[in-house]
Design a protein around this motif. Structure first.
Motif, PDB file in Angstrom:
ATOM      1  N   ARG A   1       0.838  -1.204   0.000  1.00  0.00           N
ATOM      2  CA  ARG A   1       0.000   0.000   0.000  1.00  0.00           C
ATOM      3  C   ARG A   1       0.872   1.253   0.000  1.00  0.00           C
ATOM      4  N   LEU A   2       1.935   1.260   0.803  1.00  0.00           N
ATOM      5  CA  LEU A   2       2.830   2.418   0.846  1.00  0.00           C
ATOM      6  C   LEU A   2       3.561   2.623  -0.481  1.00  0.00           C
ATOM      7  N   ILE A   3       3.986   1.529  -1.090  1.00  0.00           N
ATOM      8  CA  ILE A   3       4.703   1.627  -2.375  1.00  0.00           C
ATOM      9  C   ILE A   3       3.798   2.206  -3.448  1.00  0.00           C
ATOM     10  N   THR A   4       2.564   1.729  -3.519  1.00  0.00           N
ATOM     11  CA  THR A   4       1.660   2.222  -4.562  1.00  0.00           C
ATOM     12  C   THR A   4       1.104   3.602  -4.221  1.00  0.00           C
ATOM     13  N   ARG A   5       1.049   3.954  -2.965  1.00  0.00           N
ATOM     14  CA  ARG A   5       0.569   5.288  -2.578  1.00  0.00           C
ATOM     15  C   ARG A   5       1.574   6.370  -2.964  1.00  0.00           C
ATOM     16  N   ASP A   6       2.854   6.066  -2.844  1.00  0.00           N
ATOM     17  CA  ASP A   6       3.893   7.063  -3.113  1.00  0.00           C
ATOM     18  C   ASP A   6       4.159   7.276  -4.593  1.00  0.00           C
ATOM     19  N   THR A   7       3.559   6.477  -5.453  1.00  0.00           N
ATOM     20  CA  THR A   7       3.739   6.622  -6.898  1.00  0.00           C
ATOM     21  C   THR A   7       2.364   6.646  -7.555  1.00  0.00           C
ATOM     22  N   THR A   8       2.334   6.890  -8.840  1.00  0.00           N
ATOM     23  CA  THR A   8       1.065   6.843  -9.570  1.00  0.00           C
ATOM     24  C   THR A   8       0.800   5.433 -10.097  1.00  0.00           C
ATOM     25  N   THR A   9       1.658   4.491  -9.753  1.00  0.00           N
ATOM     26  CA  THR A   9       1.524   3.110 -10.203  1.00  0.00           C
ATOM     27  C   THR A   9       0.506   2.376  -9.338  1.00  0.00           C
ATOM     28  N   SER A  10      -0.432   1.691  -9.971  1.00  0.00           N
ATOM     29  CA  SER A  10      -1.403   0.898  -9.214  1.00  0.00           C
ATOM     30  C   SER A  10      -0.769  -0.439  -8.831  1.00  0.00           C
ATOM     31  N   LEU A  11      -1.393  -1.116  -7.906  1.00  0.00           N
ATOM     32  CA  LEU A  11      -0.896  -2.427  -7.488  1.00  0.00           C
ATOM     33  C   LEU A  11      -0.953  -3.411  -8.650  1.00  0.00           C
ATOM     34  N   GLN A  12      -1.990  -3.302  -9.458  1.00  0.00           N
ATOM     35  CA  GLN A  12      -2.123  -4.200 -10.608  1.00  0.00           C
ATOM     36  C   GLN A  12      -0.963  -4.017 -11.584  1.00  0.00           C
ATOM     37  N   THR A  13      -0.582  -2.786 -11.844  1.00  0.00           N
ATOM     38  CA  THR A  13       0.541  -2.518 -12.739  1.00  0.00           C
ATOM     39  C   THR A  13       1.854  -3.001 -12.129  1.00  0.00           C
ATOM     40  N   LEU A  14       2.010  -2.774 -10.839  1.00  0.00           N
ATOM     41  CA  LEU A  14       3.232  -3.187 -10.152  1.00  0.00           C
ATOM     42  C   LEU A  14       3.407  -4.705 -10.174  1.00  0.00           C
TER      43      LEU A  14
END
Length: 156
Positions: A57-70
């Motif tokens: 959640r923190l990784i995807t919150r700090d970027t515009t990348t969604s979890l699905q993309t990541l």
């Protein structure tokens, strides 16, 4: 050489990722660190699962990348993690961990595992059978060699 691996896992670097909008984005996590996080997504320890979900959640919150993309590059490893063998043959803590991890993935990255995926369909079918048997609605000869645990923790 092992020091390099440890350094790579513990020291996140910027990874080049293409976001959903087609723009280039940088996630502040290395591939090795992401792989390590994903390997513990279905840990039998609730605290570890919580920490992994929080980190994602923190990784995807700090970027515009969604979890699905990541996680899109890691779909096959997620399938190996979530669907290693029949659900009914796993110990109860592992069953809980796999179901919890799958619920998180389906909730936060709904397009990552499509409903038409054979592994997901087989898993859901087996889960529904287990729930129906525990509720006493059906009996299945295929489950005769497996000890089932009811909702109160007693062997059936």
């Amino acid at each position: 050489d092992s020091k390099t691996l440890i350094h790579d896992v513990l020291c996140p670097t910027r990874v080049h990722i293409r976001s959903e909008s087609g723009e280039n984005d940088h996630a502040i996590i290395s591939e090795a660190s992401l792989t390590l996080l994903l390997s513990e997504l279905s840990s039998t320890s609730h605290l570890v699962r919580f920490a992994i979900r929080h980190a994602l959640r923190l990784i995807t919150r700090d970027t515009t990348t969604s979890l699905q993309t990541l996680l899109s590059k890691h779909t096959s490893s997620l399938k190996r993690l979530l669907f290693p063998r029949l659900l009914r043959t796993l110990p109860l803590p592992d069953q809980v961990a796999v179901i919890d991890a799958l619920a998180y993935i389906v909730d936060r990255a709904p397009g990552l595992l499509p409903i038409s995926d054979q592994n997901l369909l087989g898993f859901m079918s087996e889960l529904l059978k287990m729930v129906s048997i525990a509720d006493g609605e059906i009996s299945d000869a295929g489950f005769s060699s497996v000890i089932l645990i009811d909702k109160n923790g007693y062997a059936m």
